[in-house]
Design an enzyme around this catalytic site. Sequence first.
Site, short mmCIF file in Angstrom:
data_model
loop_
_atom_site.label_atom_id
_atom_site.label_comp_id
_atom_site.label_asym_id
_atom_site.label_seq_id
_atom_site.Cartn_x
_atom_site.Cartn_y
_atom_site.Cartn_z
N ASN A 112 1.36 -1.30 -0.22
CA ASN A 112 -0.02 -0.04 -0.38
C ASN A 112 0.99 1.54 -0.35
OD1 ASN A 112 -2.59 -0.71 -0.27
ND2 ASN A 112 -2.73 -1.91 1.46
N ASP A 136 -0.55 -9.18 3.72
CA ASP A 136 -1.86 -9.03 3.91
C ASP A 136 -2.95 -9.29 3.08
OD1 ASP A 136 0.10 -8.33 6.22
OD2 ASP A 136 0.17 -5.91 5.39
#
Length: 355
Positions: A112, A136
């Site tokens: 991210n 994740d």
Amino acid sequence: MKRIGFLTSGGDCQSLNATMRGVAKTLYEKIEDVEIIGVLDGYKGLIYGNYKKLNPRDFSGILTEGGTIIGTSRQPFKLMREPDENGMDKVKAMKNNYAKWKLDCLVILGGNGTHKTANLLSEEGLNVVTCPKTIDNDLYGTDMTFGFQSAVNIATAAIDNIHTTASSHSRVFIVEVMGHSVGWLTLHAGIAGGADIVLIPEIPYDIDKVVDAINKRTEQGKKFSILAVAEGALSKEDVKLSKKDIKKKMKMYPSVSYMIGAEIEEKTGQEIRIMVPGHTQRGGIPCPYDRVISSRLGAAAAELIIKEKYGYMVGIRNNEIVPVPLSEVAGKIKAVNPDSSIIREAKNLGICFGD
Ligand code: F6P
């Protein structure tokens, strides 16, 4: 002649090398004259001008090698526009090094935070292609990230190994699973490992519901219970608190599992043990599934470079690799939808989410 830079950024995972190998093999295969350089230690290397030349032999034998051959680091996106301690303009420095190294494209592998900076660099005019990395699986624009399945394997093995000792000692065990602020890893490892209770950030838990589930198992003659708890799990009360207040509260415990464990111990009188596999979830060899998607994503990223189609992440949607504009990916999170069928199915199996 094309000159391509590789950069790995953020937390590492098992399949970074396999992905870089996929890009490199395809470039060497398809372009007659190609030179690859590895930017060292993530965006730090791009800012401070550290790189090494990579040769075809550097990509041999790394399909199964965890970590990253060019190093990685965390460089928070929010600090990218701020000068460093010596007053250096980081964005300007990254653009200057890209130009100095005469790059035609920079291939960035990351999650991210990495994608926010990749998008910034693309907006600043650099040719960027990215690959979706993270254990994740919380990256927007792709069904799957490489690293995730390998981490699921490790977290599942941790739960599997706890089963026998939990049963012998009639204990309640909490296995704390990574995943940052989402519950993908815990959910998948929890189902795969047969956890009785799964607590994820997307479904705030009520500790009394958790305790009821444990007591119910005890009444049924089941002497042990296993909880898979996401590192970012939140109770129904704590979810109302500000980030700052949650941090303050958590300071009293090594991690969330210890807080949950203390509450369960107090309410049930049962013996609790906590197990935190931690960074082992990011280590070791990539599983075959990750090797497959990494190789495919790498090949697809190389294809974008050959077509000079820049400003995209290669993502997986319905098992097809598709280019996703960086502007669509940056700044968004893909969380578990509490109303999705996987949650319904898990509940049908008898898994308690504490809601
Ligand atoms: O994003 C991957 C991840 O492993 C998360 O699951 C975890 O919260 C975080 O990184 C740990 O970061 P660090 O390696 O910086 O401690």
